[in-house]
Design an enzyme around this catalytic site. Structure first.
Site, mmCIF file in Angstrom:
data_model
loop_
_atom_site.group_PDB
_atom_site.id
_atom_site.type_symbol
_atom_site.label_atom_id
_atom_site.label_comp_id
_atom_site.label_asym_id
_atom_site.label_seq_id
_atom_site.Cartn_x
_atom_site.Cartn_y
_atom_site.Cartn_z
ATOM 1 N N HIS A 51 43.280 54.390 33.372
ATOM 2 C CA HIS A 51 43.358 55.226 34.569
ATOM 3 C C HIS A 51 44.167 54.508 35.655
ATOM 4 O O HIS A 51 43.760 54.435 36.818
ATOM 5 C CB HIS A 51 41.953 55.598 35.062
ATOM 6 N N TYR A 317 35.199 47.417 33.914
ATOM 7 C CA TYR A 317 35.790 47.663 35.232
ATOM 8 C C TYR A 317 35.915 46.355 36.013
ATOM 9 O O TYR A 317 36.907 46.119 36.704
ATOM 10 C CB TYR A 317 34.949 48.657 36.033
#
Length: 326
Positions: A51, A317
């Site tokens: 992303h 993340y």
């Protein structure tokens, strides 16, 4: 990860050793996931491993009375809460056109910032359910895709044959005409906890007030490369964008651990409130680099479920953030 408390000293020591080993194993898998993403899509300084392409906007969340009945979290029990929101395309290729089939699923991540400091992060995307159930399977899917890109399609074909949720998940998504016209789902289950301690497993669903509007593949491919990233700020310059924040409540027998299994559509949907977006940030690139959304960044009144993908998301993340911050 969470482990039961053990009364005796010897058992407690053994439990700590087991916990450390499990956490180290989880961290190794997360590192492998990020490494494989970087191998698949390249390593782009300052950008996410997945992303990578996105846009940051701001607004507020106004909770409903129903939300306050289900959770004691301040974000669901008071006045409007400021939010920072990042929309994104899939993959780690920042130059990929928004209409490319590989740019799906599109993501929506939100950081809620109530006045009492009890922040909450929510990470969703346009998938209705996830293609795999465990971090190890997600790593293996990425590695199979990497092998296919290197000229060995049999590896990916074999993986997909053994994991039927993979093609089913991708078949259920499309490119929207606007990031404001897409339904975003929380594929992982979480738990709402009320003032009396009652626990209610749920999954998020963000429904656009303007309605969903999805493009046929041939139409999406004709759009400009950054049409989604540019359309949203232009839309916000004219009027606010809003979403109804829904909680799909688990029913008897619904799995909170397996993200590949969607819950039946007859499960109760509760209106948690309204997400209203009002402006694009002045420097989206700088904001994106600094933002870190962690699914376990939760206030009292919202808890993680037993879904193993939540811990994996947190660790991947964090690893990706560390690399783009170097």
């Amino acid at each position: 990860m969470r482990f039961a408390k053990i009364g005796r000293a010897l058992a407690a020591g053994a439990g700590l050793l087991l916990a450390a080993g499990a956490q180290a194993q989880d961290a190794a898998v997360s590192e492998q996931i990020v490494d494989t993403m970087n191998a698949l899509w390249g390593r782009h300084p300052g950008l996410r491993a997945n992303h990578a392409k996105g846009v940051v906007v701001e607004g507020s969340f106004t909770p409903s009375a129903e939300a306050a009945a289900l959770s004691k979290a301040s974000v669901f029990r008071g006045p409007a809460v400021p939010v920072t929101v990042r929309f994104s395309d899939a993959t780690g290729v920042p130059a990929m056109p928004d209409g490319d089939p590989n740019a799906k699923p599109h993501g929506l991540a939100i950081k809620f910032a109530p006045a009492d400091g009890a922040e909450m992060d929510v990470v969703t995307n346009s998938l209705k359910f996830f293609p795999v159930a465990t971090p190890e399977e997600f790593r293996d899917l990425l590695q199979a895709a990497q092998a296919a890109g290197g000229g060995n399609p049999a590896s990916l074909q074999a993986f997909v044959a053994g994991h039927p949720a993979v093609p089913k998940a991708s078949a259920a998504i499309a490119t929207p005409s606007s990031l404001a016209r897409q339904v975003y789902n929380g594929v992982n289950a979480f738990v709402l906890v009320d003032a009396a301690g009652k626990r209610t497993p749920f999954r998020y669903r963000f429904v656009p007030t303007a309605g969903a509007d999805l493009l046929p593949p041939e139409e999406a491919g004709k759009r400009p490369p950054r049409f989604l990233m540019e359309e949203l700020p232009a839309r916000l310059a004219k009027a606010p964008v809003s979403f109804t924040v829904m909680a799909q409540l688990a029913g008897p027998g619904d799995s909170t651990r397996d993200a590949t299994i969607p819950w039946p559509e007859d499960r109760r949907l509760v209106d948690l409130g309204t997400l209203t977006l009002t402006r694009a940030v002045p420097d989206s690139a700088a904001a994106e680099k600094a933002l870190l959304f962690l699914p376990n960044n939760l206030p009292e009144g919202v808890e993680v479920s037993d879904d193993p993908l939540i811990d994996a998301r947190v660790q991947t993340y964090a690893i990706s953030f560390g690399r783009r911050s170097q």
